[in-house]
Design an enzyme around this catalytic site. Sequence first.
Site, PDB file in Angstrom:
ATOM      1  NE  ARG A 289      -3.890  -2.280   0.727  1.00 30.93           N
ATOM      2  CZ  ARG A 289      -3.782  -3.484   0.473  1.00 30.93           C
ATOM      3  NH1 ARG A 289      -2.783  -3.967  -0.519  1.00 30.93           N
ATOM      4  NH2 ARG A 289      -4.735  -4.370   0.553  1.00 30.93           N
TER       5      ARG A 289
ATOM      6  CB  SER B  14      -8.768  -1.083   4.817  1.00 28.38           C
ATOM      7  OG  SER B  14      -9.379  -2.061   4.139  1.00 28.38           O
TER       8      SER B  14
ATOM      9  CD  GLU C  39      -5.228   0.841   2.540  1.00 31.13           C
ATOM     10  OE1 GLU C  39      -4.929  -0.097   3.256  1.00 31.13           O
ATOM     11  OE2 GLU C  39      -5.916   1.003   1.647  1.00 31.13           O
TER      12      GLU C  39
HETATM   13  P1  FAD Z   1      -8.504   9.713  -4.511  1.00 27.19           P
HETATM   14  O1  FAD Z   1      -9.105   9.396  -3.366  1.00 27.19           O
HETATM   15  O2  FAD Z   1      -8.919  10.776  -5.088  1.00 27.19           O
HETATM   16  O3  FAD Z   1      -7.073   9.929  -4.287  1.00 27.19           O
HETATM   17  C1  FAD Z   1      -6.202   9.278  -3.379  1.00 27.19           C
HETATM   18  C2  FAD Z   1      -4.770   9.698  -3.378  1.00 27.19           C
HETATM   19  O4  FAD Z   1      -4.040   9.791  -4.573  1.00 27.19           O
HETATM   20  C3  FAD Z   1      -4.887  11.182  -2.949  1.00 27.19           C
HETATM   21  O5  FAD Z   1      -3.263  11.480  -2.145  1.00 27.19           O
HETATM   22  C4  FAD Z   1      -4.728  12.012  -4.273  1.00 27.19           C
HETATM   23  O6  FAD Z   1      -4.048  13.243  -4.240  1.00 27.19           O
HETATM   24  C5  FAD Z   1      -3.851  11.155  -5.170  1.00 27.19           C
HETATM   25  N1  FAD Z   1      -4.063  10.926  -6.529  1.00 27.19           N
HETATM   26  C6  FAD Z   1      -5.039  10.692  -7.152  1.00 27.19           C
HETATM   27  N2  FAD Z   1      -5.194  10.783  -8.417  1.00 27.19           N
HETATM   28  C7  FAD Z   1      -3.795  11.168  -8.855  1.00 27.19           C
HETATM   29  C8  FAD Z   1      -3.278  11.563  -9.943  1.00 27.19           C
HETATM   30  N3  FAD Z   1      -3.711  11.322 -11.116  1.00 27.19           N
HETATM   31  N4  FAD Z   1      -2.016  11.968  -9.792  1.00 27.19           N
HETATM   32  C9  FAD Z   1      -1.288  12.096  -8.692  1.00 27.19           C
HETATM   33  N5  FAD Z   1      -1.996  11.793  -7.574  1.00 27.19           N
HETATM   34  C10 FAD Z   1      -3.212  11.358  -7.444  1.00 27.19           C
HETATM   35  N6  FAD Z   1      -8.145   0.141  -2.090  1.00 27.19           N
HETATM   36  C11 FAD Z   1      -7.216  -1.019  -2.334  1.00 27.19           C
HETATM   37  O7  FAD Z   1      -5.869  -1.007  -2.264  1.00 27.19           O
HETATM   38  N7  FAD Z   1      -7.660  -2.288  -2.272  1.00 27.19           N
HETATM   39  C12 FAD Z   1      -8.978  -2.381  -2.074  1.00 27.19           C
HETATM   40  O8  FAD Z   1      -9.485  -3.622  -2.039  1.00 27.19           O
HETATM   41  C13 FAD Z   1     -10.044  -1.224  -1.950  1.00 27.19           C
HETATM   42  N8  FAD Z   1     -11.352  -1.394  -1.720  1.00 27.19           N
HETATM   43  C14 FAD Z   1     -12.062  -0.417  -1.274  1.00 27.19           C
HETATM   44  C15 FAD Z   1     -13.305  -0.449  -1.127  1.00 27.19           C
HETATM   45  C16 FAD Z   1     -14.054   0.481  -1.033  1.00 27.19           C
HETATM   46  C17 FAD Z   1     -15.804   0.424  -0.489  1.00 27.19           C
HETATM   47  C18 FAD Z   1     -13.663   1.811  -0.851  1.00 27.19           C
HETATM   48  C19 FAD Z   1     -14.588   3.008  -0.577  1.00 27.19           C
HETATM   49  C20 FAD Z   1     -12.301   2.073  -1.144  1.00 27.19           C
HETATM   50  C21 FAD Z   1     -11.427   0.931  -1.193  1.00 27.19           C
HETATM   51  N9  FAD Z   1      -9.957   1.023  -1.497  1.00 27.19           N
HETATM   52  C22 FAD Z   1      -9.523   0.028  -1.771  1.00 27.19           C
HETATM   53  C23 FAD Z   1      -9.397   2.391  -1.550  1.00 27.19           C
HETATM   54  C24 FAD Z   1      -9.662   3.239  -2.545  1.00 27.19           C
HETATM   55  O9  FAD Z   1     -10.749   2.988  -3.482  1.00 27.19           O
HETATM   56  C25 FAD Z   1      -8.192   3.198  -3.695  1.00 27.19           C
HETATM   57  O10 FAD Z   1      -7.006   3.590  -2.875  1.00 27.19           O
HETATM   58  C26 FAD Z   1      -8.279   3.662  -5.033  1.00 27.19           C
HETATM   59  O11 FAD Z   1      -7.038   3.437  -5.571  1.00 27.19           O
HETATM   60  C27 FAD Z   1      -8.283   5.478  -4.637  1.00 27.19           C
HETATM   61  O12 FAD Z   1      -8.726   6.071  -5.893  1.00 27.19           O
HETATM   62  P2  FAD Z   1      -9.152   7.405  -6.200  1.00 27.19           P
HETATM   63  O13 FAD Z   1      -9.225   7.824  -7.363  1.00 27.19           O
HETATM   64  O14 FAD Z   1     -10.587   7.299  -5.340  1.00 27.19           O
HETATM   65  O15 FAD Z   1      -8.232   8.415  -5.257  1.00 27.19           O
HETATM   66  P1  NAP Z   2     -10.433 -10.881   4.684  1.00 28.55           P
HETATM   67  O1  NAP Z   2     -10.449 -11.787   3.675  1.00 28.55           O
HETATM   68  O2  NAP Z   2     -11.601 -10.891   5.877  1.00 28.55           O
HETATM   69  O3  NAP Z   2      -9.016 -11.015   5.192  1.00 28.55           O
HETATM   70  C1  NAP Z   2      -8.554 -10.041   6.453  1.00 28.55           C
HETATM   71  C2  NAP Z   2      -7.229  -9.633   6.171  1.00 28.55           C
HETATM   72  O4  NAP Z   2      -6.433 -10.884   6.321  1.00 28.55           O
HETATM   73  C3  NAP Z   2      -7.095  -8.697   4.803  1.00 28.55           C
HETATM   74  O5  NAP Z   2      -6.875  -7.500   5.224  1.00 28.55           O
HETATM   75  C4  NAP Z   2      -5.792  -9.884   4.422  1.00 28.55           C
HETATM   76  O6  NAP Z   2      -4.644  -8.633   4.073  1.00 28.55           O
HETATM   77  C5  NAP Z   2      -5.452 -10.625   5.120  1.00 28.55           C
HETATM   78  N1  NAP Z   2      -5.444 -12.076   4.464  1.00 28.55           N
HETATM   79  C6  NAP Z   2      -6.473 -12.905   4.206  1.00 28.55           C
HETATM   80  N2  NAP Z   2      -6.334 -14.116   3.404  1.00 28.55           N
HETATM   81  C7  NAP Z   2      -4.741 -13.824   3.424  1.00 28.55           C
HETATM   82  C8  NAP Z   2      -4.008 -14.528   2.794  1.00 28.55           C
HETATM   83  N3  NAP Z   2      -4.387 -15.919   2.378  1.00 28.55           N
HETATM   84  N4  NAP Z   2      -2.543 -14.239   2.859  1.00 28.55           N
HETATM   85  C9  NAP Z   2      -2.281 -13.223   3.395  1.00 28.55           C
HETATM   86  N5  NAP Z   2      -3.009 -12.256   3.878  1.00 28.55           N
HETATM   87  C10 NAP Z   2      -4.321 -12.436   3.847  1.00 28.55           C
HETATM   88  O7  NAP Z   2     -10.626  -9.317   4.166  1.00 28.55           O
HETATM   89  P2  NAP Z   2     -11.385  -8.291   3.525  1.00 28.55           P
HETATM   90  O8  NAP Z   2     -11.763  -7.269   4.559  1.00 28.55           O
HETATM   91  O9  NAP Z   2     -12.732  -9.235   3.084  1.00 28.55           O
HETATM   92  O10 NAP Z   2     -10.718  -8.009   2.216  1.00 28.55           O
HETATM   93  C11 NAP Z   2     -10.430  -8.913   1.276  1.00 28.55           C
HETATM   94  C12 NAP Z   2      -9.497  -8.016   0.136  1.00 28.55           C
HETATM   95  O11 NAP Z   2      -9.862  -7.013  -0.072  1.00 28.55           O
HETATM   96  C13 NAP Z   2      -8.205  -7.919   0.936  1.00 28.55           C
HETATM   97  O12 NAP Z   2      -6.897  -8.252   0.083  1.00 28.55           O
HETATM   98  C14 NAP Z   2      -8.183  -6.287   1.455  1.00 28.55           C
HETATM   99  O13 NAP Z   2      -6.812  -5.834   1.509  1.00 28.55           O
HETATM  100  C15 NAP Z   2      -8.974  -5.745   0.285  1.00 28.55           C
HETATM  101  N6  NAP Z   2      -9.692  -4.795   0.534  1.00 28.55           N
HETATM  102  C16 NAP Z   2      -9.034  -3.483   0.711  1.00 28.55           C
HETATM  103  C17 NAP Z   2      -9.763  -2.377   1.309  1.00 28.55           C
HETATM  104  C18 NAP Z   2      -9.020  -0.987   1.032  1.00 28.55           C
HETATM  105  O14 NAP Z   2      -9.543   0.195   1.151  1.00 28.55           O
HETATM  106  N7  NAP Z   2      -7.534  -1.063   1.190  1.00 28.55           N
HETATM  107  C19 NAP Z   2     -11.009  -2.188   1.416  1.00 28.55           C
HETATM  108  C20 NAP Z   2     -11.684  -3.606   1.288  1.00 28.55           C
HETATM  109  C21 NAP Z   2     -11.026  -4.757   0.711  1.00 28.55           C
HETATM  110  P3  NAP Z   2      -4.510  -7.809   2.906  1.00 28.55           P
HETATM  111  O15 NAP Z   2      -5.162  -6.461   2.900  1.00 28.55           O
HETATM  112  O16 NAP Z   2      -2.944  -7.526   3.031  1.00 28.55           O
HETATM  113  O17 NAP Z   2      -4.694  -8.549   1.474  1.00 28.55           O
END
Ligand code: FAD
Ligand code: NAP
Length: 336
Positions: free
Chosen positions: A161, A236, A332
């Site tokens: 991340r 998250s 995050e």
């Molecule tokens: P923004 O929120 O608009 O911006 C995020 C950051 O990036 C800010 O610092 C902004 O200034 C910068 N930025 C945006 N665009 C640019 C650009 N073109 N150039 C330079 N800087 C820029 N994230 C995960 O990693 N995994 C997931 O599974 C995941 N699941 C999610 C589920 C839900 C329901 C929600 C609401 C969010 C989730 N996220 C997840 C977080 C988020 O969706 C991601 O991080 C996504 O990539 C953010 O994109 P955005 O365009 O909305 O960014």
């Molecule tokens: P989950 O399956 O309930 O698992 C909980 C956590 O355990 C996750 O955060 C994941 O880490 C870790 N995990 C699960 N299985 C794993 C494996 N086999 N090996 C290593 N790590 C493992 O999680 P969840 O909340 O439903 O999310 C599912 C996936 O979507 C995850 O990868 C999560 O990161 C992603 N997600 C991200 C966001 C976001 O905003 N960043 C939001 C929703 C979901 P990791 O997070 O490192 O994968």
Amino acid sequence: MNIQLASSLKSHNTFGINATGNLAVFQSAEEIPALMEKTTNSPTLILGGGSNILFTKDPQGWIWKNEIKGIEVLDETNEHVIVRSGAGEGWHNLVMHCIRNNWGGLENLSLIPGKVGASPMQNIGAYGVEVKDVFHSLQAIRLTDGELVTFDQTGCAFGYRESIFKRKLKDQYIIVSVSFKLSKIDHKIKTAYGDIQKELEKSNIQNPSIQDISNAIISIRSSKLPDPTELGNAGSFFKNPVVSSSMADSLQEKFPELVHYPAGDSAVKLAAGWLIEKAGWKGYRRNDAGVHTKQALVLVNYGEATGQEIWQLSEDILLDVQTKFGVTLEREVNIF
Ligand code: FAD
Ligand code: NAP
């Protein structure tokens, strides 16, 4: 270029925080020099879909909202395709486009909100795949001199991340396009993570296609995660903390049910959601700021919460987890 002065940002962030700011919306990289002139050089904030941001105040200056669209094939062999996407394309649209063309690599990242341009920022990841696994290169404009610069894998310094754009080069570049290298044949499907296998078994699928993986992930995510159009959130709120294996061992002595995963040499990743739930926060609500009832890692806005209220809740959770487990959580979500 579309200028909106003192505009409400409520519909521009998935938390639904009612901040106000000056928006400059642009649809091509060619507009950026004019934008720099109009908004006296650098933006205060670059905005994609606003799905990883918490506004704790009204941004002063200018917010540049990136809506550069377009998906094209840059290069193709029998085995691979290099696909370039404009930074303002919806991430899930790109994933669906690739699946329709049977290009493998992005399917585990289905249904992540936001725009393509933000995907390398925090090296988005889910279900055992991260953007860095299929990343080819990106183009970004340097805000100091307007120069177009290409970054490869090494240049982006991806981590869990993390990327160079969240650290050393923070706020210095605007990403305008991102390219991915995807498989046309022999793609190795990843089903080991989380509930994917269970979901496939429910539909009696033995040899899943990339479409099947995407469908399974969409179904799991829709059942567990709040839809931001119905309940404000930014996914998250905290990262999963990585601790030393000796620390994980001593925690496991006290909490045998501790959820943890190996994370390289002598390091262990703890599930932040488990720590927060165990500390008693799951489903907690204070005014309109709360902790999601199904996933404690997600903070939610029940309607009128302010960014300050959500931030304070995150601070209280952070301190409590520190006291109860000796583990320091890191946010995050980008705090603005
Ligand atoms: P923004 O929120 O608009 O911006 C995020 C950051 O990036 C800010 O610092 C902004 O200034 C910068 N930025 C945006 N665009 C640019 C650009 N073109 N150039 C330079 N800087 C820029 N994230 C995960 O990693 N995994 C997931 O599974 C995941 N699941 C999610 C589920 C839900 C329901 C929600 C609401 C969010 C989730 N996220 C997840 C977080 C988020 O969706 C991601 O991080 C996504 O990539 C953010 O994109 P955005 O365009 O909305 O960014
Ligand atoms: P989950 O399956 O309930 O698992 C909980 C956590 O355990 C996750 O955060 C994941 O880490 C870790 N995990 C699960 N299985 C794993 C494996 N086999 N090996 C290593 N790590 C493992 O999680 P969840 O909340 O439903 O999310 C599912 C996936 O979507 C995850 O990868 C999560 O990161 C992603 N997600 C991200 C966001 C976001 O905003 N960043 C939001 C929703 C979901 P990791 O997070 O490192 O994968």
